[in-house]
Design a protein around this motif. Structure first.
Motif, PDB file in Angstrom:
ATOM      1  N   GLY A 125      45.031  37.960  33.067  1.00 13.72           N
ATOM      2  CA  GLY A 125      44.567  39.291  33.425  1.00 13.72           C
ATOM      3  C   GLY A 125      44.155  39.333  34.887  1.00 13.72           C
TER       4      GLY A 125
ATOM      5  N   ASP B 229      41.692  41.451  37.376  1.00 19.36           N
ATOM      6  CA  ASP B 229      40.629  42.442  37.497  1.00 19.36           C
ATOM      7  C   ASP B 229      40.386  42.730  38.979  1.00 19.36           C
TER       8      ASP B 229
ATOM      9  N   ARG C 251      51.150  45.222  32.057  1.00 19.40           N
ATOM     10  CA  ARG C 251      50.534  44.976  30.756  1.00 19.40           C
ATOM     11  C   ARG C 251      50.960  46.029  29.735  1.00 19.40           C
TER      12      ARG C 251
ATOM     13  N   ASP D 245      48.184  46.143  35.707  1.00 28.17           N
ATOM     14  CA  ASP D 245      47.940  47.081  34.604  1.00 28.17           C
ATOM     15  C   ASP D 245      49.257  47.689  34.116  1.00 28.17           C
TER      16      ASP D 245
END
Length: 446
Positions: A316, A318, A231, A228
């Protein structure tokens, strides 16, 4: 027999190394694989590469091409065949400082490239170890310390000089042999012997380097917060992390590199990483770019680090994929798991512009096992991660073969790569490992 009285071309006199030669022990192997080739050929020019290739082909022996020898697949050496070693082709020249155009021969090591470009204030984002050879990395992709700011190494290649399987020498660029030029940027191993690259270097003098040790929570939350943070981070920041045993728990050993000229810029970009978890140790410095890939890295490759490695790209991270990463790192075989940030400038390039099509992912996950553990241990560690991955990177794949090819070059990219390989190498001189697979177990000394 690789040669005999009167059989050695004059151009290769003294440049054919066979068992019994005092040079052989330092030339036979790669960093990860001990091998026993029948001969290692040491050409010193493009013309001599042509002679070496023809000499090897006339003997009908398997051929491996080596620029550096770090390759995790071990395919830059072989047993019973011929190795064409490009280490003597190692010139680095600045062709035009104004346009930052440089010419780098394939046998140079990235530590040498960094050292020679530093006086000009230039650098090329190029992996993370100074002993890696230019040719293998710059034909496979090139995920380096500057990747989010400056993209892949292949994204800065403007032209290449290639020796084809039939001995023809061609220059490939956007207008001359464009299909070959497309293929050598990401899938060069099966197209020919790239002997030199013209690249656009970047204006880089100093970089910020932060090294942090952070306790990684087993639920994957530390890994997810790392993803995160990247990003949201400016592109000047790229990171690589290793997940290592730390008593009963796991530590994230994190290296962050910031393309910046002052610590005033470095510190705020690194600050969010300190919030990932309990910081056990940290250090921040401003260093010249060559300090990241120093000449101290240079060493012979003698099969000193046998291992088996695979990897995958994530679009990504998660909660589920982060937990899978931690399970791989904390399983009973304790695979070494590495995380590398990609995305940023990498994803500015269209997926079909090069033979590296993975332009929407933001994370590379690499898993490695070491002897006595072998393929079963790697498969067990990787099993939980496999379903989360979306493609793979050729330079971190230790088991070449059809299955790996499909992950690295999926769909239309794979069909195009295979067609170009067949066109430029109809006899399959260079693509043997990818058609049949080469390594099934970590190499052991023989």
């Amino acid at each position: 027999m690789i040669g005999g009285p009167g059989a050695v071309p004059a151009e290769l006199t003294g440049r054919i190394v066979t068992p019994g030669d005092r040079r052989y022990p330092l030339l036979r192997s790669t960093y990860t694989t001990r091998a026993n080739p029948a001969a290692v050929l040491l050409p010193e020019s493009t013309a001599e590469v042509v002679v070496a290739l023809r000499h090897a082909r006339e003997r009908g022996l398997p051929i491996a091409v080596r620029s550096g020898g770090h390759g995790l697949a071990g395919s830059s050496s072989n047993d019973g065949g011929v190795v064409i070693d490009l280490s003597a082709l190692n010139r680095v020249d600045v062709l035009d400082r104004a346009s930052r155009l440089v010419r780098v021969e394939a046998g140079a090591r990235w530590a040498e490239v960094a050292r020679k470009l530093a006086p000009y204030g230039l650098a090329i984002s190029s992996g993370d170890h100074g002993n890696v050879g230019v040719g293998g990395l710059a034909t496979g992709g090139g995920i380096g310390w500057l990747v989010r700011r400056h993209g892949l190494t292949i994204d800065h290649v403007r032209a290449v000089e290639v020796v084809l399987a039939d001995g023809t020498v061609v220059r490939a660029d956007a207008t001359h042999e464009p299909e070959l030029f497309w293929a050598v940027r990401g899938a060069g191993a099966g197209a020919g012997i790239v002997v030199a690259f013209e690249m656009a270097a970047a204006e880089v003098r100093n970089v910020g380097v932060a090294q942090l040790a952070i306790e990684a929570r087993p639920d994957g939350s530390t890994v997810r917060r790392w993803a995160d943070a990247l990003r949201e981070a400016p592109r000047e920041l790229s990171t690589a992390a290793m997940l290592l045993p730390y008593g009963p728990s796991t530590v994230m050993s994190l290296t962050a590199v910031v393309v910046a000229e002052s610590l005033r810029r470095v510190r705020p970009l690194v600050a969010p990483l300190r919030e990932l978890g309990t910081v056990l140790d940290e250090r921040i410095d401003l260093v010249p770019y060559p300090a990241l890939v120093p000449t101290a890295h240079l060493h012979p490759n003698a099969g000193q680090q046998p291992n088996l490695t695979t990897n995958g790209l994530l679009a990504g991270v998660d909660d589920r994929s982060a937990r899978a990463v931690m399970r791989a790192a904390g399983g009973r075989h304790r695979a070494l798991v590495q995380l590398r940030s990609v995305g940023g400038a990498v994803n500015d390039v269209a997926p079909d512009s090069t033979a590296y099509p993975h332009r929407h992912q933001d994370t590379l996950v690499v898993a490695t096992v070491f002897p006595p553990h072998g393929p079963a241990a790697l498969d067990e560690a990787w099993r939980g991660l496999a379903d989360h991955t979306d493609g793979a990177y050729v330079n971190f794949e230790g088991r070449p073969g059809p299955a790996a090819f499909t992950r690295i070059y999926p769909g239309a990219t794979g069909a195009r790569v295979a067609g170009i390989w067949r066109r430029y190498d109809p006899d399959g001189v260079f693509r043997v490992a990818w058609e049949s697979g080469r390594r099934e177990t970590p190499a052991r000394g023989r």
